[in-house]
Motif scaffolding. Structure first.
Motif, mmCIF file in Angstrom:
data_model
loop_
_atom_site.group_PDB
_atom_site.id
_atom_site.type_symbol
_atom_site.label_atom_id
_atom_site.label_comp_id
_atom_site.label_asym_id
_atom_site.label_seq_id
_atom_site.Cartn_x
_atom_site.Cartn_y
_atom_site.Cartn_z
ATOM 1 N N UNK A 280 0.858 -1.185 0.000
ATOM 2 C CA UNK A 280 0.000 0.000 0.000
ATOM 3 C C UNK A 280 0.893 1.233 0.000
ATOM 4 N N UNK A 281 0.778 2.048 -1.053
ATOM 5 C CA UNK A 281 1.623 3.241 -1.171
ATOM 6 C C UNK A 281 1.022 4.408 -0.397
ATOM 7 N N UNK A 282 -0.255 4.670 -0.596
ATOM 8 C CA UNK A 282 -0.917 5.759 0.110
ATOM 9 C C UNK A 282 -2.424 5.640 -0.046
ATOM 10 N N UNK A 283 -3.132 6.507 0.683
ATOM 11 C CA UNK A 283 -4.591 6.548 0.568
ATOM 12 C C UNK A 283 -4.997 7.950 0.113
ATOM 13 N N UNK A 284 -6.113 8.014 -0.591
ATOM 14 C CA UNK A 284 -6.608 9.288 -1.111
ATOM 15 C C UNK A 284 -8.088 9.412 -0.803
ATOM 16 N N UNK A 285 -8.482 10.587 -0.307
ATOM 17 C CA UNK A 285 -9.907 10.860 -0.093
ATOM 18 C C UNK A 285 -10.572 11.074 -1.445
ATOM 19 N N UNK A 286 -11.719 10.440 -1.630
ATOM 20 C CA UNK A 286 -12.496 10.604 -2.863
ATOM 21 C C UNK A 286 -13.965 10.765 -2.476
ATOM 22 N N UNK B 205 -9.677 5.898 -1.524
ATOM 23 C CA UNK B 205 -8.979 5.023 -2.463
ATOM 24 C C UNK B 205 -7.704 4.515 -1.810
ATOM 25 N N UNK B 206 -7.519 3.214 -1.833
ATOM 26 C CA UNK B 206 -6.272 2.587 -1.384
ATOM 27 C C UNK B 206 -5.429 2.382 -2.633
ATOM 28 N N UNK B 207 -4.285 3.033 -2.699
ATOM 29 C CA UNK B 207 -3.442 2.980 -3.890
ATOM 30 C C UNK B 207 -2.237 2.090 -3.583
ATOM 31 N N UNK B 208 -2.103 1.020 -4.351
ATOM 32 C CA UNK B 208 -1.042 0.041 -4.163
ATOM 33 C C UNK B 208 0.019 0.196 -5.247
ATOM 34 N N UNK B 209 1.159 -0.467 -5.028
ATOM 35 C CA UNK B 209 2.176 -0.545 -6.081
ATOM 36 C C UNK B 209 1.544 -1.170 -7.317
#
Length: 118
Positions: free
Chosen positions: A19-25, A30-34
């Motif tokens: 898991x690289x980072x999370x973003x509010x949407x 959003x859970x952003x992975x490699x």
């Protein structure tokens, strides 16, 4: 990472590895992975951050548990030693109950073979 709190019963879990980072949407996160993999979960960024902290705490506790098992406290017998002693005691009681004569060395050899070399 648990999707909801423990008070809500069963929950879905998301992998934290890669898991690289999370973003509010909006109301979602959003859970952003490699590898450009993105998963939208139905929780706010604040809740997702809190759940990640809880997941870190769970992982730390689990690692501490495994560390303690790998490096046993010298003042307390290890589980393997305790299992060996309990098996030895149980075997002695069973043999006495049925009146079976056996040499202690034979019993010890069998329990060592069962539990491995201690």
């Amino acid at each position: 990472m648990p999707l909801s709190t423990a008070k809500r019963g069963t929950t879905s879990w998301y992998n934290r590895h890669y898991l690289k980072h999370i973003e509010a949407q909006g109301f979602m996160t959003a859970l952003v992975y490699d590898g450009q993999i993105t998963i939208q979960v139905d929780m706010s960024e604040r809740v997702a951050t809190r759940q990640l902290v809880k997941a870190d705490q769970l992982q730390a506790a689990l690692q501490e548990h495994h560390r303690r098992r790998l490096v046993p406290d010298q003042s307390v017998p290890s589980m393997a030693d305790t299992d060996h002693e309990m098996m030895q005691s149980y075997t002695d009681q069973v043999l006495k109950h049925f009146g079976i004569l056996a040499l202690p060395g034979e019993i010890s050899c069998l329990t060592r073979r069962f539990f491995g070399k201690l």
